[in-house]
Design a protein around this motif. Structure first.
Motif, PDB file in Angstrom:
ATOM      1  N   LEU A   1       9.486   3.821  38.782  1.00 41.44           N
ATOM      2  CA  LEU A   1       8.363   2.852  39.675  1.00 41.44           C
ATOM      3  C   LEU A   1       8.779   3.107  41.136  1.00 41.44           C
ATOM      4  CD1 LEU A   1       6.763   0.448  39.554  1.00 41.44           C
ATOM      5  CD2 LEU A   1       8.593  -0.958  39.566  1.00 41.44           C
ATOM      6  N   GLU A   2      10.015   3.155  41.768  1.00 37.05           N
ATOM      7  CA  GLU A   2      10.486   3.502  42.887  1.00 37.05           C
ATOM      8  C   GLU A   2       9.775   4.941  43.447  1.00 37.05           C
ATOM      9  OE1 GLU A   2      14.532   2.581  43.761  1.00 37.05           O
ATOM     10  OE2 GLU A   2      14.108   0.257  43.647  1.00 37.05           O
ATOM     11  N   ASP A   3       9.934   5.724  42.661  1.00 38.93           N
ATOM     12  CA  ASP A   3       9.287   7.122  43.002  1.00 38.93           C
ATOM     13  C   ASP A   3       7.938   7.017  43.272  1.00 38.93           C
ATOM     14  OD1 ASP A   3      11.745   8.419  42.851  1.00 38.93           O
ATOM     15  OD2 ASP A   3      11.379   9.195  40.875  1.00 38.93           O
ATOM     16  N   VAL A   4       7.202   5.953  42.452  1.00 38.99           N
ATOM     17  CA  VAL A   4       5.809   5.847  42.795  1.00 38.99           C
ATOM     18  C   VAL A   4       5.633   5.602  44.036  1.00 38.99           C
ATOM     19  CG1 VAL A   4       3.617   4.791  42.021  1.00 38.99           C
ATOM     20  CG2 VAL A   4       5.095   5.769  40.129  1.00 38.99           C
TER      21      VAL A   4
ATOM     22  N   ASN B   1       6.511   8.153  46.863  1.00 43.18           N
ATOM     23  CA  ASN B   1       5.671   9.339  46.921  1.00 43.18           C
ATOM     24  C   ASN B   1       4.030   9.248  46.990  1.00 43.18           C
ATOM     25  OD1 ASN B   1       8.157  11.202  46.466  1.00 43.18           O
ATOM     26  ND2 ASN B   1       8.043  10.666  44.372  1.00 43.18           N
ATOM     27  N   HIS B   2       3.858   8.063  46.991  1.00 49.51           N
ATOM     28  CA  HIS B   2       2.280   7.585  47.248  1.00 49.51           C
ATOM     29  C   HIS B   2       2.015   6.493  48.074  1.00 49.51           C
ATOM     30  CE1 HIS B   2       1.583  10.295  43.828  1.00 49.51           C
ATOM     31  NE2 HIS B   2       2.765   9.805  43.238  1.00 49.51           N
TER      32      HIS B   2
ATOM     33  N   LYS C   1      10.231  -4.676  48.277  1.00 48.60           N
ATOM     34  CA  LYS C   1      10.881  -3.621  49.031  1.00 48.60           C
ATOM     35  C   LYS C   1      10.297  -2.442  49.641  1.00 48.60           C
ATOM     36  CE  LYS C   1      14.486  -0.356  47.546  1.00 48.60           C
ATOM     37  NZ  LYS C   1      15.502   0.470  46.575  1.00 48.60           N
ATOM     38  N   PHE C   2       8.996  -2.238  49.377  1.00 54.94           N
ATOM     39  CA  PHE C   2       8.108  -1.089  49.946  1.00 54.94           C
ATOM     40  C   PHE C   2       7.094  -1.432  50.642  1.00 54.94           C
ATOM     41  CE2 PHE C   2      10.616   1.196  46.616  1.00 54.94           C
ATOM     42  CZ  PHE C   2      10.969   2.409  47.153  1.00 54.94           C
ATOM     43  N   GLY C   3       7.248  -2.886  51.113  1.00 52.88           N
ATOM     44  CA  GLY C   3       6.283  -3.395  51.927  1.00 52.88           C
ATOM     45  C   GLY C   3       5.055  -3.668  51.669  1.00 52.88           C
ATOM     46  N   ALA C   4       4.796  -3.874  50.140  1.00 56.97           N
ATOM     47  CA  ALA C   4       3.501  -4.232  49.704  1.00 56.97           C
ATOM     48  C   ALA C   4       3.148  -5.534  50.158  1.00 56.97           C
ATOM     49  CB  ALA C   4       3.174  -3.833  48.366  1.00 56.97           C
ATOM     50  N   GLU C   5       1.645  -6.052  49.955  1.00 61.57           N
ATOM     51  CA  GLU C   5       1.579  -7.059  50.497  1.00 61.57           C
ATOM     52  C   GLU C   5       1.588  -8.167  49.316  1.00 61.57           C
ATOM     53  OE1 GLU C   5      -1.938  -7.849  53.031  1.00 61.57           O
ATOM     54  OE2 GLU C   5      -1.683  -5.611  53.673  1.00 61.57           O
ATOM     55  N   LEU C   6       2.370  -8.967  49.003  1.00 64.32           N
ATOM     56  CA  LEU C   6       2.707  -9.665  47.978  1.00 64.32           C
ATOM     57  C   LEU C   6       1.672 -11.158  47.905  1.00 64.32           C
ATOM     58  CD1 LEU C   6       6.441 -10.077  47.402  1.00 64.32           C
ATOM     59  CD2 LEU C   6       4.896  -8.744  46.206  1.00 64.32           C
TER      60      LEU C   6
END
Length: 79
Positions: A10-13, A16-17, A58-63
């Motif tokens: 999941l973290e790789d996704v 890498n994207h 963790k990856f800064g997506a907007e919750l």
């Protein structure tokens, strides 16, 4: 049956994207199986969702957009 959440994958996704939106569909859907193995379904749906939300954070997506969607879906069910 045990569902193992693949956190590194999941973290790789997210690494890498360039993720601009996430649609999460819990995954398991057999009524008969869910009655026989409720904890498996609970684990998949709840822990899978929590893992996804933690990874998004963790990856800064907007919750905030995610919470907004859930609130609106609840309103739609009450129509």
């Amino acid at each position: 049956m045990t569902i193992k959440i693949q956190i590194p994958a999941l973290e790789d996704v997210f690494t890498n994207h360039d993720i601009s939106a996430v649609l999460h569909f819990a995954g398991l859907k057999s009524v008969n199986e869910s009655v026989r193995m409720p904890l498996t379904y609970y684990n998949n749906h709840m822990n899978g969702t929590i893992t996804l939300l933690e990874t998004m954070k963790k990856f800064g997506a907007e919750l905030e957009k995610c919470v907004f969607l859930f609130k609106n879906l609840r309103k739609l069910k009450n129509l």
